[in-house]
Write a protein that holds these residues in place. Structure first.
Motif, mmCIF file in Angstrom:
data_model
loop_
_atom_site.group_PDB
_atom_site.id
_atom_site.type_symbol
_atom_site.label_atom_id
_atom_site.label_comp_id
_atom_site.label_asym_id
_atom_site.label_seq_id
_atom_site.Cartn_x
_atom_site.Cartn_y
_atom_site.Cartn_z
ATOM 1 N N GLU A 26 -30.401 -1.447 51.475
ATOM 2 C CA GLU A 26 -30.535 -0.045 51.866
ATOM 3 C C GLU A 26 -31.139 0.705 50.681
ATOM 4 O O GLU A 26 -30.547 0.744 49.598
ATOM 5 C CB GLU A 26 -29.187 0.567 52.251
ATOM 6 C CG GLU A 26 -29.315 2.024 52.698
ATOM 7 C CD GLU A 26 -27.988 2.629 53.128
ATOM 8 O OE1 GLU A 26 -27.977 3.808 53.526
ATOM 9 O OE2 GLU A 26 -26.959 1.927 53.053
ATOM 10 N N LEU A 27 -32.328 1.296 50.885
ATOM 11 C CA LEU A 27 -33.037 1.986 49.807
ATOM 12 C C LEU A 27 -33.196 3.460 50.125
ATOM 13 O O LEU A 27 -33.291 3.857 51.297
ATOM 14 C CB LEU A 27 -34.411 1.353 49.589
ATOM 15 C CG LEU A 27 -34.452 -0.139 49.235
ATOM 16 C CD1 LEU A 27 -35.888 -0.560 48.964
ATOM 17 C CD2 LEU A 27 -33.567 -0.460 48.054
ATOM 18 N N SER A 28 -33.264 4.256 49.068
ATOM 19 C CA SER A 28 -33.507 5.690 49.213
ATOM 20 C C SER A 28 -34.984 5.952 49.456
ATOM 21 O O SER A 28 -35.835 5.114 49.118
ATOM 22 C CB SER A 28 -33.051 6.423 47.951
ATOM 23 O OG SER A 28 -31.688 6.158 47.684
ATOM 24 N N PRO A 29 -35.357 7.089 50.011
ATOM 25 C CA PRO A 29 -36.783 7.418 50.198
ATOM 26 C C PRO A 29 -37.531 7.363 48.864
ATOM 27 O O PRO A 29 -37.015 7.808 47.835
ATOM 28 C CB PRO A 29 -36.741 8.829 50.782
ATOM 29 C CG PRO A 29 -35.413 8.929 51.455
ATOM 30 C CD PRO A 29 -34.471 8.120 50.609
ATOM 31 N N GLU B 283 -38.007 5.030 46.923
ATOM 32 C CA GLU B 283 -37.456 4.098 45.927
ATOM 33 C C GLU B 283 -38.256 2.794 45.931
ATOM 34 O O GLU B 283 -38.656 2.291 46.984
ATOM 35 C CB GLU B 283 -35.989 3.793 46.227
ATOM 36 C CG GLU B 283 -35.357 2.829 45.210
ATOM 37 C CD GLU B 283 -33.906 2.485 45.547
ATOM 38 O OE1 GLU B 283 -33.343 1.622 44.859
ATOM 39 O OE2 GLU B 283 -33.359 3.082 46.501
ATOM 40 N N ASN C 40 -43.530 5.453 50.014
ATOM 41 C CA ASN C 40 -42.389 5.032 50.806
ATOM 42 C C ASN C 40 -41.524 4.094 49.989
ATOM 43 O O ASN C 40 -41.924 3.618 48.925
ATOM 44 C CB ASN C 40 -42.863 4.317 52.077
ATOM 45 C CG ASN C 40 -43.735 5.215 52.942
ATOM 46 O OD1 ASN C 40 -43.365 6.340 53.241
ATOM 47 N ND2 ASN C 40 -44.901 4.703 53.321
ATOM 48 N N ALA C 41 -40.362 3.826 50.531
ATOM 49 C CA ALA C 41 -39.519 2.806 49.907
ATOM 50 C C ALA C 41 -40.213 1.461 50.022
ATOM 51 O O ALA C 41 -40.887 1.183 51.017
ATOM 52 C CB ALA C 41 -38.152 2.780 50.583
ATOM 53 N N SER D 57 -36.397 3.375 54.797
ATOM 54 C CA SER D 57 -35.545 4.033 53.806
ATOM 55 C C SER D 57 -34.396 4.752 54.504
ATOM 56 O O SER D 57 -34.510 5.164 55.655
ATOM 57 C CB SER D 57 -36.372 5.022 52.985
ATOM 58 O OG SER D 57 -36.923 6.026 53.821
#
Length: 826
Positions: free
Chosen positions: A85-88, A90, A23-24, A64
Motif C-alpha cells: 500500500e503506497l501513498s500518492p 510515492e 503516480n505511485a 495509490s
C-alpha cells in the motif's frame, strides 16, 4: 580533443533531462539467488504489467492509497506474490530475489543457467577477476584459464582461441564492440584493459560456433555486461601495481543510476624483474562511467564513456642472458643508450536506448564513437658482446665471460603516429513469439578513418661491417673476406604514409525455437549475417566494394536418460572476417585495399554433464571442433605485434579437443581444471602445410580456490598454466618454411593469500565498524612462484666471421611479490 569534448557534452546532456514521478510506483532490479539479473519476467501490479529488462530492471505504476497485489512471474522460477500500500506520488524501491527452485514447464525450463548450456557459452563470475592472482589482472586473466584459450604473455590482455590470432576475437561491453590499440608491439606497453572489473555484472564467453547476432570475427566472443546499481556502493583497491576507485550512485526516484570508476596502473614492478635493467616510468590510467536513465517503464537510456592514457617511457641500460649448453655455455651482454617514448590515448563514448514497444517486441538503438591517438618514438643504440662463459666451478672467473666471439652494434629508430576515428550506428530488434520462439535482427553502419605515418629503420654493424638487408640479393657482398663497395643501406627500412577510410554496412537475422524430439527437449537457432565494405586510400588506389554472407546454426538436445543431467550440442557455420586497417597494411607499410575477408567454416560438437560429487555440484564440458579456413591473410607474430602479408595467399585448418571440469572442489567455492589439444597449420601458395604462429598443441589450466579450515578468514587462490611452445622466435623477415623451431614451453604459477576481515560479519554486533564493509581484505600475491623462465621471442645476433645467427631468448617476468588491499562498501 574534439571527441573528448563530445563525450563530456553527451554526459551533461543526459544529466540535463528532468522527469518527475506523477503516480505511485515501484522500481527495482529482479535478481536470482546468485545476484544475477533476470530478463523477461512479467511484473504485475493491479491491472498493469511490465517486463524486466536484460539487466533485471523494472518500473511499474501502481495504485495509490489502497492495498494491491504485486506479483512476479518467470517460467524458470517460483512465482513471487506480495501485498503493498503506497501513498500518492510515492516511489518505493523493491529488489525481489526469485528462488532457483523453479516450477517445471514442459519438463525443461530455460533459465539463465541452462541458457548458457544451450548456446555453448561459458559464464564467468566477475568476482573471480578481482580475486585471481594475475600479473595483468582483469577479466582476460580468467578467460586465459579456459579450455581452448592460450596466451604466453602475462603482461598482455591478448589471447588466442583455437588457433586464431589476437585480432580474431570479438569483445563487447553492453552490446558495444571494443577495439584494441593499433600500434602496441609488446605486452608491457598495454597497461590497462578496457574492462573495469569493479563495474562488471555478467561475463559470457564463446570459443566458436557462436550465433549470428555476434559480429564478424573468426574465433571467439567475450560478452560483458556492466551492472545497473540499485543502491549506493563504493570500492577501493591499492597494491604495488596501482590502484582503483569506483562508486555506485542512484537517484532518490530510482530513475537515474550510474557507476564511475578510476584506475591507475604501474607495471614497473613486473618489468624491472626482467633481464634488461631499465629506467622505466610508466603511467597508465583511465576514467570510466556508465549512466542509466529510466524516464518511463518503456524507455531506457544509457551512456558509457571512457578516457584512458598510457604513457610508456622506457630507457634500457644493460642486459645479460646466458644460454647454450652445460658443456658450452654462452652469454649475450648488451649495453644500451637511448630511450623509447610511447603514448596511447583513447576516447570512447556510446549512447544506447531501449524501447519496449510491447511485452514481446523490443527495439534498441546504439551509437558509439572511438578515437585513438597513438605515438611510438624510439632511438635505441645497443652494443652487444657474444662470449664464452667460464664453466669451471673452481675457477675465480666462474660465470664470467672470458672470450668474446662476436661483437656488434645495433641502432633502432622509429617515428610512428596513428590517429583513428571509428563511429558506429546500430538498430536492433527482438520479437518473442508463441511456442518459445524468438526472432532477432539488426542493422549497423560503421566508418573507420585512419591516418597513419610509419617510419622505422634498423642499422646493424658486426665487427665493423655494416650488414645489408637479408631480403635483398646484393652483388659482391662477401664480407669480411672482400670489401663491399655498394651503397650502405639499413638492415630494415619501412616508410609509409596512409590516409585510409573504410565504410561498412552489416546486418543479421536469427530465429530460435524450442521443440520436442521424442521425449527429449531440443532447441535450435538459425541465423545469417551480411557484411559489405569499401576501402578508400588517399595516397593509393581505392578498393572495390566487397560483400560476404555468413550462415550459422546451433542445435542442442537434452535427453531424458533417468537422473542424468546431459546436454548435447552441435553448431557451426561460415564465419568471415572482413579486414580491419591493420590487416590491410603489409610489412612494408603499404595498404592493399582489395584484401579479401578471411573465411572459416566451423564444425563444433560438444556436451555438458552436470552431476554431484561429495554431495556438491560439478559440471564436465567437452567440445571437439574442426575449422576449415581459406583466403587466409598470413602474418608474423612477435610478442603481441602482428604484421600481415595482406594478400590472402594461404589456406589453413584448426582441429582440437577442449575439456573442463568445474565445481565445488572446496565447499562454497568454484574451481576448475581445463585441458586442450589443438593443431593448426597453413599452406602458403601450395608449398605444403606448416605450423601456424599460434599452433600451441597442449594447454593445461587450473583455477583453484581454498581456505584454511582452522583460519577460515584466510583464502587461497591458485592460478596454474602450462602451454607447449609456440612456433616462432625466428626473424620476422625469415621464410617460415625454413624456420620452424619452437619457443620453450610456457609454465607459470601464481598464488594469492587473502585475509578477509569481514568473513565473520554476521556474528558481529550491530554498530561494529566492520559492518559497514561488504568486503575488507588484505592480500599477499606471488607471481611466477616457481620462477620459471618463459621466452616470448628471440633476439637474433649475427657473427660476421662465422655468418652464424644466434637466437637468444627474451624472457618474461621472474618471481615477483605484491601486496593488495581491497575494500567494498555497501
Amino acid at each position: 580533443m574534439k571527441t573528448n569534448k563530445l563525450l563530456f557534452s553527451l554526459f551533461f546532456l543526459l544529466f540535463g533531462i528532468v522527469a518527475f514521478a506523477q503516480n505511485a510506483r515501484i522500481t527495482g532490479v529482479l535478481l536470482d539467488e546468485e545476484n544475477k539479473p533476470i530478463d523477461g519476467a512479467s511484473v504485475t501490479a493491479g491491472d498493469k504489467t511490465v517486463m524486466t529488462l536484460e539487466n533485471g530492471f523494472f518500473v511499474i505504476d501502481v495504485p495509490s492509497g489502497q492495498v494491491f497485489s504485486f506479483s512476479v512471474k518467470h517460467p524458470g522460477y517460483k512465482q513471487l506474490v506480495q501485498k503493498f500500500e503506497l501513498s500518492p506520488n510515492e516511489t518505493m524501491e523493491f529488489n525481489p530475489v526469485m528462488s532457483a527452485k523453479f516450477e517445471q514447464l514442459r519438463d525443461v525450463v530455460i533459465n539463465k543457467a541452462n541458457r548458457d548450456q544451450i548456446e555453448g557459452v561459458t559464464n564467468l563470475k566477475p568476482e573471480l577477476a578481482r580475486k585471481l592472482p594475475s600479473a595483468n589482472g582483469g577479466i582476460e586473466a580468467v578467460v586465459k584459464l579456459l579450455q581452448g584459450v592460450t596466451s604466453n604473455n602475462e603482461l598482455s590482455t591478448a589471447y588466442s582461441v583455437r588457433g586464431g590470432n589476437y585480432d580474431e576475437n570479438l569483445v563487447y561491453v553492453n552490446e558495444i564492440e571494443i577495439y584494441r590499440p593499433f600500434l602496441i608491439r609488446s605486452g608491457q606497453q598495454e597497461g590497462l584493459s578496457f574492462t573495469n572489473t569493479d563495474m562488471v555484472q555478467d561475463v559470457n564467453f564463446s570459443s566458436g560456433g557462436f550465433q549470428a547476432k555476434y559480429g564478424d570475427k573468426l574465433s571467439s566472443v567475450l560478452d560483458i555486461t556492466y551492472r545497473v546499481p540499485t543502491k549506493f556502493a563504493a570500492s577501493a583497491e591499492a597494491s604495488f601495481l596501482g590502484g582503483a576507485l569506483s562508486a555506485d550512485l542512484v537517484s532518490k526516484d530510482k530513475r537515474w543510476s550510474g557507476i564511475i570508476g578510476a584506475r591507475y596502473r604501474d607495471n614497473s614492478l613486473l618489468v624491472n624483474s626482467q633481464e634488461t635493467s631499465t629506467n622505466y616510468r610508466p603511467r597508465f590510467y583511465d576514467i570510466q562511467t556508465s549512466i542509466n536513465f529510466k524516464p518511463s517503464p518503456k524507455w531506457t537510456f544509457s551512456f558509457l564513456g571512457n578516457i584512458s592514457e598510457n604513457r610508456y617511457n622506457y630507457a634500457p641500460l644493460t642486459r645479460q642472458t646466458n644460454f647454450g649448453t652445460i658443456d658450452e655455455p654462452i652469454a649475450l651482454q648488451i649495453f644500451y643508450d637511448g630511450q623509447e617514448k610511447d603514448k596511447y590515448q583513447t576516447y570512447f563514448g556510446t549512447i544506447k536506448t531501449t524501447y519496449e514497444v510491447s511485452e514481446n517486441f523490443t527495439l534498441k538503438f546504439i551509437g558509439s564513437a572511438y578515437h585513438a591517438i597513438e605515438r611510438e618514438y624510439f632511438d635505441i643504440f645497443a652494443a652487444y658482446f657474444l662470449g664464452e662463459v667460464d664453466a669451471n666451478i673452481g675457477s675465480d672467473t666462474f660465470g664470467d665471460v672470458t672470450f668474446n666471439r662476436g661483437i656488434g652494434t645495433q641502432l633502432n629508430h622509429g617515428r610512428n603516429d596513428l590517429d583513428a576515428l571509428i563511429v558506429n550506428a546500430e538498430l536492433k530488434g527482438s520479437h518473442k513469439l508463441p511456442k518459445e520462439t524468438t526472432i532477432e535482427w539488426g542493422f549497423k553502419y560503421s566508418r573507420e578513418d585512419i591516418r597513419d605515418r610509419l617510419v622505422e629503420w634498423e642499422v646493424i654493424d658486426s665487427a665493423g661491417f655494416s650488414l645489408n638487408p637479408p631480403i635483398v640479393n646484393l652483388p659482391n657482398n662477401d664480407q669480411p673476406y672482400n670489401p663491399y663497395t655498394g651503397p650502405l643501406v639499413p638492415y630494415q627500412n619501412v616508410r609509409a604514409l596512409n590516409y585510409t577510410t573504410i565504410d561498412r554496412l552489416s546486418g543479421f537475422a536469427q530465429f530460435s525455437r524450442k521443440i520436442n524430439v521424442g521425449r527429449a527437449d531440443a532447441w535450435f537457432n538459425l541465423g545469417v549475417r551480411a557484411h559489405n565494405w569499401t576501402v578508400k586510400n588517399e595516397y593509393g588506389a581505392d578498393g572495390k566494394s566487397q560483400t560476404v554472407f555468413s550462415p550459422r546454426a546451433q542445435f542442442s538436445i537434452k535427453p531424458k536418460w533417468g537422473d542424468r543431467d546431459l546436454m548435447f550440442r552441435i553448431s557451426g557455420g561460415m564465419y568471415y572476417q572482413p579486414p580491419m586497417y591493420r590487416e590491410l597494411r603489409d610489412s612494408s607499410g603499404t595498404v592493399n585495399p582489395d584484401v579479401k575477408a578471411q573465411r572459416s567454416i566451423h564444425y563444433v560438437f560438444g556436451g555438458d554433464y552436470s552431476f554431484k560429487m561429495w554431495n556438491r555440484p560439478f559440471r564436465f564440458t567437452a567440445e571437439a571442433y574442426y575449422k576449415s579456413m581459406s583466403d587466409i591473410n598470413t602474418y608474423t607474430l612477435e610478442n603481441v605485434r602482428i604484421r600481415y602479408r595482406a594478400n590472402n595467399d594461404a589456406k589453413a585448418f584448426a582441429t582440437g579437443l577442449d575439456m573442463r571440469l568445474n565445481g565445488e572442489f572446496v565447499p562454497g567455492t568454484e574451481s576448475w581444471f581445463s585441458f586442450s589439444y589443438m593443431k593448426t597449420e597453413e599452406n602458403l601458395n601450395d608449398r605444403g602445410y606448416i605450423a601456424r604462429p599460434t599452433d600451441q598443441r597442449l594447454k593445461f589450466g587450473v583455477l583453484f580456490q581454498d581456505y584454511m579450515p582452522t583460519i577460515p578468514n584466510v583464502k587461497v587462490y591458485i592460478n596454474l598454466v602450462y602451454n607447449t611452445g609456440l612456433p616462432g622466435g625466428s626473424p620476422s623477415y625469415a621464410d617460415p618454411y625454413i624456420y620452424q623451431s619452437r619457443l620453450r614451453d610456457y609454465r607459470r604459477a601464481d598464488v594469492g593469500f587473502s585475509y578477509v576481515f569481514t568473513e565473520t560479519n554476521d556474528k558481529r554486533p550491530e554498530g561494529h565498524w566492520l559492518k559497514k564493509f561488504q568486503d575488507l581484505s588484505l592480500g599477499f600475491e606471488i607471481f611466477n612462484m616457481f620462477n620459471n623462465q618463459n621466452a616470448i621471442t628471440n633476439t637474433w645476433v649475427r657473427d660476421v666471421y662465422t655468418k652464424n645467427q644466434y637466437g637468444i631468448p627474451n624472457y618474461m617476468t621472474t618471481r615477483v611479490f605484491n601486496v593488495k588491499l581491497s575494500a567494498r562498501l555497501n
